[in-house]
Enzyme design. Structure first.
Site, PDB file in Angstrom:
ATOM      1  N   GLU A   1       7.641  10.352  18.354  1.00  0.00           N
ATOM      2  CA  GLU A   1       6.901   9.098  18.471  1.00  0.00           C
ATOM      3  C   GLU A   1       7.869   7.923  18.625  1.00  0.00           C
ATOM      4  O   GLU A   1       8.782   7.761  17.828  1.00  0.00           O
ATOM      5  CB  GLU A   1       6.019   8.843  17.240  1.00  0.00           C
ATOM      6  CG  GLU A   1       4.775   9.688  17.208  1.00  0.00           C
ATOM      7  CD  GLU A   1       3.818   9.253  16.108  1.00  0.00           C
ATOM      8  OE1 GLU A   1       3.932   8.103  15.616  1.00  0.00           O
ATOM      9  OE2 GLU A   1       2.959  10.062  15.723  1.00  0.00           O
TER      10      GLU A   1
ATOM     11  N   ARG B   1       0.811  -1.215   0.000  1.00  0.00           N
ATOM     12  CA  ARG B   1       0.000   0.000   0.000  1.00  0.00           C
ATOM     13  C   ARG B   1       0.851   1.276   0.000  1.00  0.00           C
ATOM     14  O   ARG B   1       0.319   2.365   0.079  1.00  0.00           O
ATOM     15  CB  ARG B   1      -0.957  -0.003   1.195  1.00  0.00           C
ATOM     16  CG  ARG B   1      -0.311  -0.031   2.556  1.00  0.00           C
ATOM     17  CD  ARG B   1      -1.388   0.064   3.648  1.00  0.00           C
ATOM     18  NE  ARG B   1      -0.805  -0.032   4.980  1.00  0.00           N
ATOM     19  CZ  ARG B   1      -0.835  -1.110   5.743  1.00  0.00           C
ATOM     20  NH1 ARG B   1      -1.428  -2.198   5.297  1.00  0.00           N
ATOM     21  NH2 ARG B   1      -0.300  -1.127   6.949  1.00  0.00           N
TER      22      ARG B   1
ATOM     23  N   ASP C   1      -8.544   2.806   8.555  1.00  0.00           N
ATOM     24  CA  ASP C   1      -8.554   4.257   8.429  1.00  0.00           C
ATOM     25  C   ASP C   1      -9.912   4.784   8.879  1.00  0.00           C
ATOM     26  O   ASP C   1     -10.904   4.053   8.953  1.00  0.00           O
ATOM     27  CB  ASP C   1      -8.276   4.671   6.981  1.00  0.00           C
ATOM     28  CG  ASP C   1      -6.815   4.496   6.603  1.00  0.00           C
ATOM     29  OD1 ASP C   1      -5.953   4.627   7.495  1.00  0.00           O
ATOM     30  OD2 ASP C   1      -6.533   4.221   5.421  1.00  0.00           O
TER      31      ASP C   1
ATOM     32  N   ARG D   1       1.123  -3.105  18.743  1.00  0.00           N
ATOM     33  CA  ARG D   1       2.164  -2.114  18.989  1.00  0.00           C
ATOM     34  C   ARG D   1       1.490  -0.886  19.608  1.00  0.00           C
ATOM     35  O   ARG D   1       0.342  -0.563  19.283  1.00  0.00           O
ATOM     36  CB  ARG D   1       2.870  -1.713  17.697  1.00  0.00           C
ATOM     37  CG  ARG D   1       3.566  -2.848  16.994  1.00  0.00           C
ATOM     38  CD  ARG D   1       4.774  -3.353  17.757  1.00  0.00           C
ATOM     39  NE  ARG D   1       5.889  -2.415  17.688  1.00  0.00           N
ATOM     40  CZ  ARG D   1       7.037  -2.585  18.345  1.00  0.00           C
ATOM     41  NH1 ARG D   1       7.186  -3.621  19.149  1.00  0.00           N
ATOM     42  NH2 ARG D   1       8.008  -1.699  18.228  1.00  0.00           N
TER      43      ARG D   1
ATOM     44  N   ARG E   1       6.164   6.704  -6.999  1.00  0.00           N
ATOM     45  CA  ARG E   1       5.617   7.557  -8.056  1.00  0.00           C
ATOM     46  C   ARG E   1       6.742   8.041  -8.967  1.00  0.00           C
ATOM     47  O   ARG E   1       7.759   8.533  -8.479  1.00  0.00           O
ATOM     48  CB  ARG E   1       4.881   8.756  -7.450  1.00  0.00           C
ATOM     49  CG  ARG E   1       3.682   8.321  -6.612  1.00  0.00           C
ATOM     50  CD  ARG E   1       2.920   9.526  -6.105  1.00  0.00           C
ATOM     51  NE  ARG E   1       1.801   9.089  -5.271  1.00  0.00           N
ATOM     52  CZ  ARG E   1       1.421   9.673  -4.151  1.00  0.00           C
ATOM     53  NH1 ARG E   1       2.072  10.743  -3.733  1.00  0.00           N
ATOM     54  NH2 ARG E   1       0.400   9.228  -3.471  1.00  0.00           N
TER      55      ARG E   1
ATOM     56  N   ARG F   1       9.323   9.212  14.144  1.00  0.00           N
ATOM     57  CA  ARG F   1       9.012  10.471  13.467  1.00  0.00           C
ATOM     58  C   ARG F   1       8.766  11.569  14.492  1.00  0.00           C
ATOM     59  O   ARG F   1       8.576  11.296  15.683  1.00  0.00           O
ATOM     60  CB  ARG F   1       7.791  10.322  12.566  1.00  0.00           C
ATOM     61  CG  ARG F   1       6.489   9.983  13.289  1.00  0.00           C
ATOM     62  CD  ARG F   1       5.346   9.820  12.294  1.00  0.00           C
ATOM     63  NE  ARG F   1       4.062   9.562  12.959  1.00  0.00           N
ATOM     64  CZ  ARG F   1       2.899   9.469  12.340  1.00  0.00           C
ATOM     65  NH1 ARG F   1       2.842   9.613  11.014  1.00  0.00           N
ATOM     66  NH2 ARG F   1       1.783   9.237  13.007  1.00  0.00           N
TER      67      ARG F   1
ATOM     68  N   TYR G   1      -6.412  -3.000  11.220  1.00  0.00           N
ATOM     69  CA  TYR G   1      -6.034  -1.608  11.055  1.00  0.00           C
ATOM     70  C   TYR G   1      -7.040  -0.949  10.118  1.00  0.00           C
ATOM     71  O   TYR G   1      -7.200  -1.379   8.968  1.00  0.00           O
ATOM     72  CB  TYR G   1      -4.617  -1.464  10.485  1.00  0.00           C
ATOM     73  CG  TYR G   1      -4.226  -0.013  10.338  1.00  0.00           C
ATOM     74  CD1 TYR G   1      -3.749   0.697  11.440  1.00  0.00           C
ATOM     75  CD2 TYR G   1      -4.403   0.658   9.137  1.00  0.00           C
ATOM     76  CE1 TYR G   1      -3.427   2.046  11.334  1.00  0.00           C
ATOM     77  CE2 TYR G   1      -4.086   2.011   9.023  1.00  0.00           C
ATOM     78  CZ  TYR G   1      -3.600   2.689  10.122  1.00  0.00           C
ATOM     79  OH  TYR G   1      -3.296   4.028  10.013  1.00  0.00           O
TER      80      TYR G   1
END
Length: 382
Positions: A299, A172, A349, A248, A176, A278, A347
Site C-alpha cells: 500500500e 484512538r 468505520d 488521501r 496497552r 504496509r 472517516y
C-alpha cells in the site's frame, strides 16, 4: 414512494433495503461495474484467495443491533486483527502493548512497572495539553516509541509532518499494559465467511430494489423520484464548483507467492525510507480457508487527484473551511440527503456507516409520516 440511491456501497444498500421493506421502491445506481463500494471483495483468479480489492475491511463494533443486522444477511466468522510492524530492523506487535515495550527496551517489566516506566522515564511530561499528533505521541509514549512506530508511518500515510495533524488522530490508538495484541477492543469482531460482496448482494436482494451498475448520476434523474440519497463525494454533487475537498488515496502493488509470505494479515512498515505503509496478505483475512498460493498488496498513500478513488478525508483547517461552505450549499438544497463517508466527508468505520444508514432511513420515514421535509444531513458533517 420512489427513491434514488446514488452509490451501491453500504449506505445505499442499507437505506434502500429499509425503505423497500417499508413498502417503497428504490433504484440504486453506481458508476462502477460492481456493488459494495470500497468493501468489494472477489476471488483472485490465480489463487482463489478472497481479495479485498480496495484494501482490507475488518468488521468490529459494540453496536449489537448492527452486528445482528449484518449477521442476518451472511455468516460472520470469528476474526481478530493482529497487526505487526517492521521497524528499525525488528518486528514488533501493534498496538503498543507490554510485549512491544519489553521487546523494544529489552526489559521484563510487569504491567505496573511498564506503566511507571513509560510515564516517569520515557514520556515527555512537559507537554500538558497536546495539540498536535506529535505532541500527543511524545506525551504518552515518548520519543523512542514515537519514532519507531508513528512518525515515519504517519508521514507516509498523510503526506505531511505529524506536527501538522491534530492530536485527536492519535487518541484512538491505544497503549496497552498487558499482552493483548488484538488491534480492536470491540465486543463483536469478525469477517463475512464468503466476503463482503455476497453480504451486500443479499441486502440488495429485494423485489422493490433495482440495481443499475456502470451508471453515472445525472441531475435530470432526480425528477423521476421523490427523494435522492447521495453517498458520492459531497463536493461532487455540486460539480466541485467551490473547489475540491482534500483526500488521501491509495495505490496497491499486487503480487502473488506460493505458501505464506509474511505470516500475518497486516505488516506495517514504520521506517520512513520504506516507501509503502504496509503489506496486507489477504488469505490471512479468511483463516478458515486453505490456499497454496497467496495474494499480497503493498500500500502506497498519496494525495488524491481528480481521477483517483478518494479514501481518507484530510479534514485539516483548509478542508474544514471548504466543507462548511459545501454544507451550507447542501442545506439550501431540497430533495437530497447526503450520507456515508464521502457524502459527509468523515472517516467512518463500517458499523457506523450501517448505523447511520439505518437511522437515516428511519428519519426519512418519520419525516414522511409527519409531513415534514427531510434535512440534507442526518449527521452533522461539521
Amino acid at each position: 414512494m420512489k427513491f434514488l440511491l446514488v452509490g451501491a456501497g453500504l449506505s445505499g444498500a442499507v437505506i434502500g433495503r429499509k425503505l423497500a421493506e417499508a413498502g417503497h421502491s428504490a433504484t440504486v445506481i453506481d458508476g462502477r461495474d460492481h456493488i459494495g463500494g470500497n468493501c468489494y471483495t472477489t476471488r483472485d483468479a490465480e489463487t482463489d484467495v478472497m481479495v479485498h480489492v480496495y484494501g482490507p475491511h475488518i468488521f468490529h463494533t459494540d453496536d449489537e443491533e448492527v452486528w445482528n443486522y449484518v449477521n442476518s444477511f451472511t455468516t460472520f466468522m470469528p476474526y481478530k486483527n493482529r497487526v505487526k510492524t517492521t521497524s528499525q530492523g525488528q518486528v514488533f506487535s501493534l498496538p503498543i502493548n507490554l510485549h512491544t515495550i519489553n521487546q523494544y527496551y529489552n526489559k521484563t517489566l510487569r504491567p505496573a512497572e511498564a506503566r511507571d516506566f513509560i510515564e516517569n522515564e520515557i514520556a515527555d511530561k512537559s507537554i500538558t495539553d497536546p495539540q498536535t499528533f506529535e505532541e500527543q505521541a511524545m506525551r504518552f509514549v515518548g520519543p523512542d516509541l514515537y519514532e519507531a512506530f508513528f512518525k515515519g508511518y504517519t508521514e507516509k500515510q498523510w503526506g505531511c509532518s505529524p506536527t501538522e495533524l491534530p492530536a485527536s488522530i492519535l487518541k484512538r490508538l491505544p497503549v496497552r499494559f498487558n499482552y493483548d495484541d488484538n488491534y480492536f477492543f470491540h465486543a463483536f469482531q469478525g469477517m463475512p465467511e464468503n466476503g463482503y460482496t455476497p453480504m451486500i448482494e443479499a441486502i440488495l436482494d429485494h423485489p422493490s430494489i433495482e440495481v443499475k451498475l456502470g451508471t453515472l448520476y445525472d441531475p435530470a434523474m432526480a425528477e423521476g423520484y421523490d427523494h435522492v440519497f447521495w453517498s458520492g463525494p459531497l463536493d461532487g454533487y455540486f460539480d466541485y464548483e467551490l473547489g475540491r475537498l482534500g483526500y488521501r488515496t491509495l495505490d496497491f502493488e499486487k503480487f502473488t507467492e506460493t505458501g505464506d509470505y509474511q505470516g500475518c494479515a497486516v505488516m506495517n512498515y514504520g521506517d520512513r525510507d520504506v516507501p509503502y505503509t504496509r503489506i496486507t496478505e489477504h488469505k490471512h483475512f479468511a483463516p478458515w480457508e486453505s490456499h497454496e498460493g497467496t495474494v499480497c498488496y503493498k500500500e502506497f498513500s498519496r494525495s488524491c487527484e481528480p481521477e483517483d478513488i478518494p479514501y481518507y478525508p484530510i479534514r485539516q483547517v483548509k478542508e474544514k473551511a471548504l466543507l462548511a461552505d459545501y454544507v451550507e450549499k447542501a442545506q439550501a438544497t431540497s430533495g437530497v440527503t447526503f450520507v456515508g463517508r464521502l457524502g459527509t466527508y468523515r472517516y467512518l468505520d463500517m458499523d457506523v456507516t450501517i448505523r447511520e444508514a439505518l437511522d437515516t432511513a428511519d428519519a426519512f420515514l418519520k419525516h414522511a409520516q409527519d409531513g415534514t421535509a427531510m434535512p440534507a444531513f442526518v449527521m452533522n458533517p461539521l
